[in-house]
Scaffold this motif. Structure first.
Motif, PDB file in Angstrom:
ATOM      1  N   SER A 265       0.832  -1.201   0.000  1.00 35.07           N
ATOM      2  CA  SER A 265       0.000   0.000   0.000  1.00 35.07           C
ATOM      3  C   SER A 265       0.865   1.249   0.000  1.00 35.07           C
ATOM      4  CB  SER A 265      -0.919   0.019   1.232  1.00 35.07           C
ATOM      5  OG  SER A 265      -0.150   0.162   2.416  1.00 35.07           O
ATOM      6  N   LEU A 266       0.244   2.365  -0.314  1.00 28.95           N
ATOM      7  CA  LEU A 266       0.950   3.643  -0.272  1.00 28.95           C
ATOM      8  C   LEU A 266       1.354   3.979   1.154  1.00 28.95           C
ATOM      9  CD1 LEU A 266       1.869   6.038  -1.998  1.00 28.95           C
ATOM     10  CD2 LEU A 266      -0.349   7.108  -1.574  1.00 28.95           C
ATOM     11  N   HIS A 267       0.507   3.615   2.100  1.00 26.79           N
ATOM     12  CA  HIS A 267       0.822   3.864   3.515  1.00 26.79           C
ATOM     13  C   HIS A 267       2.102   3.135   3.917  1.00 26.79           C
ATOM     14  CE1 HIS A 267       0.097   4.597   7.790  1.00 26.79           C
ATOM     15  NE2 HIS A 267       0.418   3.339   7.981  1.00 26.79           N
ATOM     16  N   ALA A 268       2.252   1.881   3.453  1.00 23.51           N
ATOM     17  CA  ALA A 268       3.444   1.107   3.791  1.00 23.51           C
ATOM     18  C   ALA A 268       4.696   1.745   3.210  1.00 23.51           C
ATOM     19  CB  ALA A 268       3.293  -0.329   3.290  1.00 23.51           C
ATOM     20  N   LEU A 269       4.598   2.253   1.977  1.00 23.36           N
ATOM     21  CA  LEU A 269       5.740   2.923   1.362  1.00 23.36           C
ATOM     22  C   LEU A 269       6.101   4.187   2.117  1.00 23.36           C
ATOM     23  CD1 LEU A 269       7.801   3.405  -0.910  1.00 23.36           C
ATOM     24  CD2 LEU A 269       5.956   4.424  -2.261  1.00 23.36           C
ATOM     25  N   MET A 270       5.102   5.002   2.446  1.00 23.61           N
ATOM     26  CA  MET A 270       5.362   6.265   3.115  1.00 23.61           C
ATOM     27  C   MET A 270       5.771   6.096   4.574  1.00 23.61           C
ATOM     28  SD  MET A 270       5.076   8.407   0.754  1.00 23.61           S
ATOM     29  CE  MET A 270       5.177   9.906   1.717  1.00 23.61           C
ATOM     30  N   SER A 271       5.571   4.904   5.112  1.00 27.94           N
ATOM     31  CA  SER A 271       5.971   4.646   6.498  1.00 27.94           C
ATOM     32  C   SER A 271       7.438   4.252   6.628  1.00 27.94           C
ATOM     33  CB  SER A 271       5.093   3.537   7.099  1.00 27.94           C
ATOM     34  OG  SER A 271       3.737   3.934   7.146  1.00 27.94           O
ATOM     35  N   LEU A 272       8.117   4.067   5.495  1.00 31.48           N
ATOM     36  CA  LEU A 272       9.527   3.720   5.559  1.00 31.48           C
ATOM     37  C   LEU A 272      10.316   4.868   6.184  1.00 31.48           C
ATOM     38  CD1 LEU A 272      10.074   2.134   2.016  1.00 31.48           C
ATOM     39  CD2 LEU A 272       9.943   0.933   4.205  1.00 31.48           C
ATOM     40  N   PRO A 274      13.321   7.594   6.902  1.00 33.83           N
ATOM     41  CA  PRO A 274      14.265   8.293   6.021  1.00 33.83           C
ATOM     42  C   PRO A 274      15.615   7.586   6.018  1.00 33.83           C
ATOM     43  CG  PRO A 274      13.158   9.828   7.505  1.00 33.83           C
ATOM     44  CD  PRO A 274      12.837   8.455   7.998  1.00 33.83           C
ATOM     45  N   GLY A 275      16.347   7.770   4.937  1.00 32.12           N
ATOM     46  CA  GLY A 275      17.667   7.162   4.861  1.00 32.12           C
ATOM     47  C   GLY A 275      17.722   6.046   3.840  1.00 32.12           C
ATOM     48  N   ARG A 276      18.554   5.049   4.106  1.00 31.08           N
ATOM     49  CA  ARG A 276      18.821   3.993   3.129  1.00 31.08           C
ATOM     50  C   ARG A 276      17.568   3.217   2.754  1.00 31.08           C
ATOM     51  NH1 ARG A 276      23.898   0.207   4.192  1.00 31.08           N
ATOM     52  NH2 ARG A 276      24.820   2.285   3.910  1.00 31.08           N
ATOM     53  N   ALA A 277      16.689   2.947   3.727  1.00 31.94           N
ATOM     54  CA  ALA A 277      15.481   2.159   3.442  1.00 31.94           C
ATOM     55  C   ALA A 277      14.609   2.842   2.390  1.00 31.94           C
ATOM     56  CB  ALA A 277      14.683   1.946   4.726  1.00 31.94           C
ATOM     57  N   ARG A 278      14.521   4.148   2.463  1.00 32.17           N
ATOM     58  CA  ARG A 278      13.703   4.868   1.491  1.00 32.17           C
ATOM     59  C   ARG A 278      14.472   5.143   0.199  1.00 32.17           C
ATOM     60  NH1 ARG A 278       9.124   7.486   1.485  1.00 32.17           N
ATOM     61  NH2 ARG A 278       8.809   7.225   3.713  1.00 32.17           N
ATOM     62  N   ARG A 279      15.746   5.489   0.304  1.00 34.56           N
ATOM     63  CA  ARG A 279      16.538   5.797  -0.899  1.00 34.56           C
ATOM     64  C   ARG A 279      16.653   4.600  -1.819  1.00 34.56           C
ATOM     65  NH1 ARG A 279      22.172   8.375  -0.176  1.00 34.56           N
ATOM     66  NH2 ARG A 279      21.912   8.433  -2.436  1.00 34.56           N
ATOM     67  N   SER A 280      16.593   3.392  -1.244  1.00 32.41           N
ATOM     68  CA  SER A 280      16.681   2.199  -2.074  1.00 32.41           C
ATOM     69  C   SER A 280      15.418   1.982  -2.892  1.00 32.41           C
ATOM     70  CB  SER A 280      16.935   0.969  -1.198  1.00 32.41           C
ATOM     71  OG  SER A 280      15.834   0.735  -0.329  1.00 32.41           O
ATOM     72  N   LYS A 281      14.340   2.675  -2.521  1.00 29.48           N
ATOM     73  CA  LYS A 281      13.065   2.511  -3.231  1.00 29.48           C
ATOM     74  C   LYS A 281      12.847   3.607  -4.269  1.00 29.48           C
ATOM     75  CE  LYS A 281      11.877  -0.998  -0.649  1.00 29.48           C
ATOM     76  NZ  LYS A 281      13.091  -1.034   0.194  1.00 29.48           N
ATOM     77  N   HIS A 282      13.191   4.853  -3.934  1.00 32.73           N
ATOM     78  CA  HIS A 282      12.975   5.944  -4.888  1.00 32.73           C
ATOM     79  C   HIS A 282      13.844   7.141  -4.530  1.00 32.73           C
ATOM     80  CE1 HIS A 282      10.655   8.524  -2.128  1.00 32.73           C
ATOM     81  NE2 HIS A 282      10.092   7.427  -1.679  1.00 32.73           N
ATOM     82  N   ASP A 283      14.042   8.003  -5.522  1.00 35.20           N
ATOM     83  CA  ASP A 283      14.809   9.238  -5.332  1.00 35.20           C
ATOM     84  C   ASP A 283      13.857  10.339  -4.867  1.00 35.20           C
ATOM     85  OD1 ASP A 283      16.911  11.019  -5.368  1.00 35.20           O
ATOM     86  OD2 ASP A 283      17.685  10.288  -7.278  1.00 35.20           O
ATOM     87  N   ASP A 284      14.402  11.550  -4.675  1.00 34.17           N
ATOM     88  CA  ASP A 284      13.565  12.682  -4.260  1.00 34.17           C
ATOM     89  C   ASP A 284      12.451  12.913  -5.275  1.00 34.17           C
ATOM     90  OD1 ASP A 284      15.261  13.050  -2.131  1.00 34.17           O
ATOM     91  OD2 ASP A 284      16.502  14.519  -3.168  1.00 34.17           O
ATOM     92  N   ILE A 285      11.231  13.123  -4.784  1.00 31.67           N
ATOM     93  CA  ILE A 285      10.068  13.326  -5.651  1.00 31.67           C
ATOM     94  C   ILE A 285       9.431  14.666  -5.318  1.00 31.67           C
ATOM     95  CG2 ILE A 285       7.804  12.446  -6.328  1.00 31.67           C
ATOM     96  CD1 ILE A 285       8.763   9.656  -5.619  1.00 31.67           C
TER      97      ILE A 285
END
Length: 297
Positions: A265-272, A274-285
């Protein structure tokens, strides 16, 4: 009356903020990607560092191509360790400079009644979406606003006519808000598209209505306006009737990331975090849409 004048003022404001984009409108790229996937930029990097080993390579943990296995872009304002030996360190010091801060400048005269919008976005958007994709989202956003405004005007006119016939005042129009389990606020306009994440977030479509999962808590405690938190914590991202077109672009890109990474879900993505866990999924948007009609006389 005051209610009708307020509605007329709102209609005028909505008209001023709506951009009409015809189906034949096409995107024009004004920039090129300064990345390790652009052959011209790769050649420039190799020239600066005298063909240093691993000048263009993936990082230690794999992933996308980077300058010296470190930086995803080939031009930057910062990252001085890749620009000069004086500010560098091992293992980059010996071969610096790799990158430059010199910008690429393109000029395009704005054509009246031709150029409609200017879309500024970071590489996190363009890595996941093409100009056609973003233009489609922008066009659909404004088309839905136009259709919604027409429905609103028709309903108000019908209610005014009914009120005039029976001598009673027309009822006030109310907007219907529903919440899905991801904490997103969705207006019930009976419309969805292929980029929507509603199939994944527990919202079921029945005809033109959305039926939401039951909740033991009263609606008054669940409902918050303007992107405030619901009872389960802060909503990671809010889509509502008065959201702007930039919000739509960001949300569509995040949904592309979610599907590509098989995130539930989008909630699961946005709950990651900050840092490596999020950068591995997407760049700055980040995205910004400029109405060019206000700049052309």
């Amino acid at each position: 009356s005051s209610s009708s004048s307020s509605s007329s003022s709102q209609d005028t404001q909505d008209n001023n903020s709506i951009i009409h984009l015809s189906p034949v409108t096409r995107p024009i790229d004004l920039t090129t990607d300064h990345s390790a996937y652009n052959p011209a930029e790769v050649t420039a990097v190799l020239r600066r560092c005298n063909n240093a080993p691993r000048a263009i390579s993936a990082g230690v943990g794999g992933g996308i191509k980077r300058v010296a296995g470190s930086l995803a872009v080939t031009r930057a304002l910062g990252d001085a360790y890749l620009k000069t030996p004086l500010l560098s360190f091992f293992p980059y010091k010996r071969h610096a400079p790799y990158i430059t801060a010199r910008p690429e400048v393109n000029c395009r005269p704005i054509v009246k009644d031709g150029d409609k919008v200017l879309i500024l976005a970071t590489d996190g958007v363009w890595e996941r979406a093409s100009g056609e994709d973003v233009l489609k989202w922008v066009r659909n956003f404004y088309a839905e606003r136009i259709a919604r405004q027409e429905r609103h005007q028709n309903r108000r006119q019908n209610q005014t006519e009914r009120g005039s016939n029976d001598g009673s005042a027309p009822p006030l129009l109310e907007s219907k808000l529903v919440h899905n389990r991801d904490g997103l606020v969705v207006y019930d306009n009976g419309k969805r598209d292929d980029d929507s994440d509603e199939r994944q977030n527990g919202t079921e479509m029945v005809g033109s209505k959305r039926e939401m999962p039951r909740s033991p808590s009263p609606p008054a405690k669940r409902r918050k306006i303007g992107g405030r938190s619901n009872r389960r914590g802060n909503a990671p991202f809010v889509t509502q009737r008065n959201s702007n077109v930039s919000d739509v672009i960001v949300r569509r890109v995040l949904n592309k990331v979610r599907r590509a990474r098989n995130i539930s879900s989008l909630h699961a993505l946005m709950s990651l975090p900050p840092g490596r866990a999020r950068r591995s999924k997407h760049d700055d948007i980040t995205a910004c849409v400029v109405d060019l009609s206000h700049f052309v006389l």
